[in-house]
Write a protein that holds these residues in place. Structure first.
Motif, mmCIF file in Angstrom:
data_model
loop_
_atom_site.group_PDB
_atom_site.id
_atom_site.type_symbol
_atom_site.label_atom_id
_atom_site.label_comp_id
_atom_site.label_asym_id
_atom_site.label_seq_id
_atom_site.Cartn_x
_atom_site.Cartn_y
_atom_site.Cartn_z
ATOM 1 N N ILE A 25 0.840 -1.208 0.000
ATOM 2 C CA ILE A 25 0.000 0.000 0.000
ATOM 3 C C ILE A 25 0.872 1.253 0.000
ATOM 4 O O ILE A 25 0.593 2.207 -0.727
ATOM 5 N N LEU A 26 1.936 1.255 0.791
ATOM 6 C CA LEU A 26 2.822 2.417 0.829
ATOM 7 C C LEU A 26 3.502 2.647 -0.518
ATOM 8 O O LEU A 26 3.624 3.787 -0.978
ATOM 9 N N VAL A 27 3.942 1.588 -1.170
ATOM 10 C CA VAL A 27 4.565 1.708 -2.493
ATOM 11 C C VAL A 27 3.560 2.269 -3.485
ATOM 12 O O VAL A 27 3.883 3.158 -4.288
ATOM 13 N N LEU A 28 2.322 1.777 -3.453
ATOM 14 C CA LEU A 28 1.291 2.284 -4.362
ATOM 15 C C LEU A 28 1.002 3.759 -4.106
ATOM 16 O O LEU A 28 0.810 4.527 -5.051
ATOM 17 N N VAL A 29 0.981 4.156 -2.850
ATOM 18 C CA VAL A 29 0.747 5.569 -2.517
ATOM 19 C C VAL A 29 1.870 6.442 -3.078
ATOM 20 O O VAL A 29 1.612 7.514 -3.642
ATOM 21 N N VAL A 30 3.097 5.978 -2.968
ATOM 22 C CA VAL A 30 4.233 6.738 -3.506
ATOM 23 C C VAL A 30 4.131 6.837 -5.024
ATOM 24 O O VAL A 30 4.334 7.914 -5.605
ATOM 25 N N ILE A 31 3.786 5.730 -5.686
ATOM 26 C CA ILE A 31 3.666 5.745 -7.144
ATOM 27 C C ILE A 31 2.558 6.692 -7.590
ATOM 28 O O ILE A 31 2.741 7.487 -8.518
ATOM 29 N N VAL A 32 1.414 6.628 -6.939
ATOM 30 C CA VAL A 32 0.305 7.524 -7.286
ATOM 31 C C VAL A 32 0.718 8.980 -7.043
ATOM 32 O O VAL A 32 0.416 9.861 -7.857
ATOM 33 N N GLY A 33 1.416 9.237 -5.964
ATOM 34 C CA GLY A 33 1.893 10.589 -5.688
ATOM 35 C C GLY A 33 2.827 11.096 -6.771
ATOM 36 O O GLY A 33 2.706 12.234 -7.229
ATOM 37 N N LEU A 34 3.751 10.251 -7.220
ATOM 38 C CA LEU A 34 4.665 10.642 -8.288
ATOM 39 C C LEU A 34 3.914 10.897 -9.593
ATOM 40 O O LEU A 34 4.233 11.833 -10.327
ATOM 41 N N ILE A 35 2.921 10.070 -9.872
ATOM 42 C CA ILE A 35 2.116 10.271 -11.084
ATOM 43 C C ILE A 35 1.392 11.609 -11.011
ATOM 44 O O ILE A 35 1.344 12.351 -12.003
ATOM 45 N N LEU A 36 0.837 11.940 -9.863
ATOM 46 C CA LEU A 36 0.133 13.213 -9.721
ATOM 47 C C LEU A 36 1.090 14.399 -9.845
ATOM 48 O O LEU A 36 0.753 15.430 -10.429
ATOM 49 N N ILE A 37 2.291 14.262 -9.306
ATOM 50 C CA ILE A 37 3.267 15.347 -9.364
ATOM 51 C C ILE A 37 3.731 15.582 -10.798
ATOM 52 O O ILE A 37 3.848 16.712 -11.259
#
Length: 60
Positions: A25-37
């Motif tokens: 879940i933490l890895v997915l949150v980081v990936i989604v955050g990078l995509i949004l950025i």
């Protein structure tokens, strides 16, 4: 009552069966955050890639 609660918290903290799920879940949150950025840059890159594919598909 307080002693039972402390024992239950200790058991909860020692249990590691859910650690893998939390890490995923933490890895997915980081990936989604990078995509949004980097959304604008990624959109531009994908559009250029598809444009190149369409241009070269006409030459076949």
């Amino acid at each position: 009552m307080k002693k039972e609660w402390l024992q239950e918290m200790k058991r909860f903290c020692e249990e590691e069966s859910g650690v893998g799920v939390v890490e995923i879940i933490l890895v997915l949150v980081v990936i989604v955050g990078l995509i949004l950025i980097f959304k604008k840059q990624l959109t531009s890159l994908v559009n250029k890639a598809f444009s190149n594919i369409n241009d070269k598909a006409g030459t076949l």
